[in-house]
Design a protein around this motif. Structure first.
Motif, PDB file in Angstrom:
ATOM      1  N   GLN A 118      18.062 -84.359  56.145  1.00 35.53           N
ATOM      2  CA  GLN A 118      18.098 -84.733  54.719  1.00 35.53           C
ATOM      3  C   GLN A 118      17.962 -83.498  53.843  1.00 35.53           C
ATOM      4  O   GLN A 118      18.687 -83.315  52.867  1.00 35.53           O
ATOM      5  N   ASN A 119      17.016 -82.641  54.221  1.00 35.66           N
ATOM      6  CA  ASN A 119      16.755 -81.446  53.433  1.00 35.66           C
ATOM      7  C   ASN A 119      17.944 -80.474  53.455  1.00 35.66           C
ATOM      8  O   ASN A 119      18.360 -79.967  52.418  1.00 35.66           O
ATOM      9  N   LEU A 120      18.514 -80.245  54.626  1.00 34.80           N
ATOM     10  CA  LEU A 120      19.637 -79.298  54.726  1.00 34.80           C
ATOM     11  C   LEU A 120      20.844 -79.800  53.935  1.00 34.80           C
ATOM     12  O   LEU A 120      21.468 -79.052  53.178  1.00 34.80           O
ATOM     13  N   THR A 121      21.188 -81.081  54.116  1.00 37.62           N
ATOM     14  CA  THR A 121      22.404 -81.596  53.459  1.00 37.62           C
ATOM     15  C   THR A 121      22.190 -81.718  51.957  1.00 37.62           C
ATOM     16  O   THR A 121      23.113 -81.527  51.176  1.00 37.62           O
ATOM     17  N   GLN A 122      20.958 -82.031  51.541  1.00 35.42           N
ATOM     18  CA  GLN A 122      20.662 -82.088  50.104  1.00 35.42           C
ATOM     19  C   GLN A 122      20.909 -80.740  49.448  1.00 35.42           C
ATOM     20  O   GLN A 122      21.241 -80.650  48.286  1.00 35.42           O
ATOM     21  N   ASN A 123      20.720 -79.684  50.218  1.00 36.60           N
ATOM     22  CA  ASN A 123      20.873 -78.334  49.676  1.00 36.60           C
ATOM     23  C   ASN A 123      22.218 -77.701  50.028  1.00 36.60           C
ATOM     24  O   ASN A 123      22.354 -76.475  50.035  1.00 36.60           O
ATOM     25  N   GLY A 124      23.171 -78.535  50.393  1.00 38.58           N
ATOM     26  CA  GLY A 124      24.550 -78.037  50.502  1.00 38.58           C
ATOM     27  C   GLY A 124      24.980 -77.582  51.889  1.00 38.58           C
ATOM     28  O   GLY A 124      26.108 -77.132  52.055  1.00 38.58           O
ATOM     29  N   LEU A 125      24.120 -77.662  52.881  1.00 36.47           N
ATOM     30  CA  LEU A 125      24.550 -77.310  54.247  1.00 36.47           C
ATOM     31  C   LEU A 125      25.060 -78.566  54.949  1.00 36.47           C
ATOM     32  O   LEU A 125      24.786 -79.685  54.516  1.00 36.47           O
ATOM     33  N   SER A 126      25.795 -78.367  56.049  1.00 35.51           N
ATOM     34  CA  SER A 126      26.224 -79.534  56.819  1.00 35.51           C
ATOM     35  C   SER A 126      25.407 -79.594  58.108  1.00 35.51           C
ATOM     36  O   SER A 126      25.193 -78.558  58.757  1.00 35.51           O
ATOM     37  N   ALA A 127      24.931 -80.781  58.436  1.00 34.78           N
ATOM     38  CA  ALA A 127      24.069 -80.912  59.619  1.00 34.78           C
ATOM     39  C   ALA A 127      24.272 -82.277  60.246  1.00 34.78           C
ATOM     40  O   ALA A 127      24.220 -83.298  59.569  1.00 34.78           O
ATOM     41  N   ALA A 128      24.535 -82.279  61.556  1.00 44.44           N
ATOM     42  CA  ALA A 128      24.652 -83.544  62.279  1.00 44.44           C
ATOM     43  C   ALA A 128      23.395 -83.732  63.115  1.00 44.44           C
ATOM     44  O   ALA A 128      22.692 -82.774  63.432  1.00 44.44           O
TER      45      ALA A 128
END
Ligand code: HAM
Length: 432
Positions: free
Chosen positions: A351-361
Motif C-alpha cells: 500500500q505504501n509503495l504504490t501510494q507513493n508511485g512505485l509498482s509492487a506486486a
C-alpha cells in the motif's frame, strides 16, 4: 474451448484480452497526449442516436446507411441506431450545446462504432475509432495541422509503410460539372458496368470510382479526372494544402479517384493506407465537410476531421513488431511473505509503495518461500522484498536485487535487513 450450448461473443465483435489491452491503453494515452498538446479537447457522445441523424448526415445512398446500420425500435417505438461513425454525433452534440455558435472547436473522441459488414481481417462489426473533428476553420492550414498530428502519432508508435493519399472533391459546382462528365463517359460503357455501378450512375456516380469490380476498374482508367473540373477556389486551396505538406515534409500522393464511402465531403479528402496489411488496408480516413452543420440545423460552420481504426492500427503495429507499442511496465518490487502476520505487514508495504508511485506486486494465498521466490523471479520485478518469520517479529524486511543490470550497477550490494518503515526510501534510492 467452448462447450456446446455455451454463449459466445457476437460474430464480428471481439474481446480485447488482458494481454492485449496494454497496447490499446498505450495508443489511447498517446492520442490524448499528442492531441492535448495542440489544444484538442475530448468529447464523449452516446453510442446510440436517433436513426435519422445518420440517414440525414452520412447519406441514404451510402453502404453504411443502406445496409450496415444496427437499427432497432426501443420500447417506446423510437427508431435508434448504434453509431456507425463519430462525425454525425459530434455535429449533433455541437449544435445542441451551442459549441459552434460563433466559436471554433478542436475536438477528439475514441470509442466503439458498429457496422454490419462481412467480417474479415481488419473489418469487424464492432470496431473502435479515434477521431478528430475541427469546426470553424475554412482554410487548409487546419488540415495541415491535422496531418502533422497524425504523422506524429504514427512516428511515435513506430508505424511504417503508410502512404498518404489526398484528393480534392471540389465545391458543389466543381462536383456537379464533374459528375455530368463522368456519367457521360460511363454511359459509353453501360453494358460493361456491373449492376451496382449502373444503379449508382443515377443515384451517386462518384461512388463508382470506388468500385472493386475489375471490369469497372479497367473502364475507369481513362475516365475524366475530378482535378480537371475544380473551380478556381478549390484548385487554390488544394495547392495551398500541398504547399503546407511539403513545408512539413509529409510525403503524399495525389489520387484523383479517391472519393471515400461517406457522402458528406467536399474539397480535401484523404486516406492513410498500409499496403502490406491486406484488403482492409486503410488505417485512417477523413476530409472536409463544410455543409453538414448547416444541413443538420446549425449555423453554417466549416468542418474537417478524420477517423482512425484502432484494431487495424494495433494489428499493423504488431505485424511490424513496432518497438514503441509497449511501454516499459516493469514491476519495481515483488513482496514475498509467509504467515498471517507477515502477510499483513506485506500488504501495508505494498500500500505504501504504490501510494507513493512505485509498482509492487504481492504474493496472495498459500505458498512456500521457494515457490514465492520462483514467482518473484518470473515477474520481472527489479527487487524482491522478503518478510520471513524473524523479519515479521522485528518489523523488518529483506531486500534482494533480482534484475541483472541493477546487480551489475551495484556490485557490492548485499541482501540486507532494514526496518519496514525504511522500505520506501531504501527502494527509491536503489532504483534511481
Ligand atoms: P471511415 O472511412 O468510414 O470514416 O472510417 C474511418 C476508419 O475507421 C477506417 O479508415 C478504418 O480504419 C476504420 N474502420 C471503418 N470501418 C471499419 C470496420 N468495419 N472494422 C474495422 N475498422 C473500420 C469515418 O468513419 C468518418 N467519420 C471519418 C471522418 C471524421 N471524416 C471526417 N471526420
Amino acid at each position: 474451448m467452448a462447450k456446446q450450448g455455451q454463449i459466445k461473443a457476437i460474430k464480428g465483435m471481439k474481446d480485447v484480452l488482458p494481454d492485449e489491452t496494454r497496447d490499446w491503453l498505450r495508443v489511447e494515452a498517446l492520442c490524448a497526449q499528442l492531441f492535448g498538446n495542440r489544444g484538442y479537447k475530448q468529447i464523449r457522445t452516446p453510442i446510440m442516436e436517433s436513426t435519422n441523424l445518420f440517414a440525414r448526415s452520412i447519406g441514404a445512398e451510402t453502404d453504411i446507411v443502406s445496409k450496415e446500420m444496427y437499427t432497432f425500435e426501443d420500447r417506446n417505438g423510437d427508431s435508434l441506431t448504434l453509431r456507425p461513425e463519430g462525425t454525425a454525433s459530434c455535429v449533433r452534440a455541437g449544435i445542441e450545446h451551442g459549441l459552434f455558435y460563433n466559436k471554433q472547436q478542436r475536438l477528439w473522441y475514441v470509442g466503439p462504432m458498429f457496422r454490419h459488414e462481412r467480417p474479415q481481417k481488419g473489418r469487424y462489426r464492432q470496431f473502435h475509432q479515434v477521431g478528430v473533428e475541427c469546426y470553424g476553420w475554412s482554410t487548409p492550414d487546419i488540415e495541415a495541422e491535422v496531418f502533422s498530428m497524425i504523422k506524429q502519432l504514427f512516428n511515435k508508435l513506430g508505424l511504417q509503410n503508410v502512404v498518404l493519399y489526398i484528393n480534392s472533391l471540389g465545391d458543389s459546382d466543381s462536383r456537379a460539372r464533374y459528375k455530368a462528365a463522368l456519367v457521360l463517359y460511363l454511359q459509353g460503357f453501360i453494358k460493361d458496368l456491373d449492376e451496382d455501378s449502373k444503379r449508382r450512375l443515377n443515384t451517386n456516380p462518384l461512388r463508382i470510382l470506388d468500385s472493386k469490380n475489375e471490369r469497372v476498374q479497367a473502364i475507369l482508367k481513362d475516365a475524366p479526372s475530378i482535378l480537371d473540373f475544380l473551380s478556381e477556389d478549390s484548385r487554390a486551396r488544394f495547392d495551398e494544402l500541398q504547399n503546407y505538406l511539403k513545408a512539413l515534409e509529409i510525403e503524399y500522393q495525389v489520387e484523383p479517384r479517391l472519393v471515400r464511402g461517406l457522402d458528406y465531403y467536399n474539397d480535401t479528402v484523404f486516406e492513410w493506407v498500409n499496403h502490406d496489411y491486406g484488403a482492409q488496408a486503410t488505417v485512417c480516413g477523413g476530409g472536409r465537410y463544410d455543409l453538414m452543420v448547416e444541413q443538420m440545423g446549425g449555423q453554417a460552420t466549416p468542418a474537417f476531421g478524420f477517423g482512425m481504426g484502432l484494431e487495424r492500427l494495433i494489428e499493423m503495429l504488431r505485424e511490424q513488431n513496432a518497438p514503441n507499442l509497449v511501454e516499459d511496465d516493469r514491476l519495481d518490487a515483488f513482496i514475498v511473505s509467509v504467515g498471517k502476520t507477515s502477510r499483513s505487514q506485506a500488504l501495508k508495504i505494498q500500500q505504501n509503495l504504490t501510494q507513493n508511485g512505485l509498482s509492487a506486486a504481492l504474493h496472495v494465498g498459500e505458498g512456500s518461500m521457494k515457490n514465492q521466490f520462483k514467482k518473484a523471479d518470473k515477474s520481472g520485478a527489479s527487487l524482491a522484498i522478503i518478510i520471513g518469520e524473524q523479519e515479521s517479529e522485528d518489523y523488518a524486511a529483506n531486500v534482494k536485487i533480482l534484475r541483472k543490470d541493477l546487480l551489475e550497477a551495484n556490485p557490492n550490494f548485499q541482501q540486507i535487513s532494514i526496518a519496514q518503515e525504511e522500505v520506501f526510501n531504501f527502494v527509491t534510492n536503489l532504483l534511481n
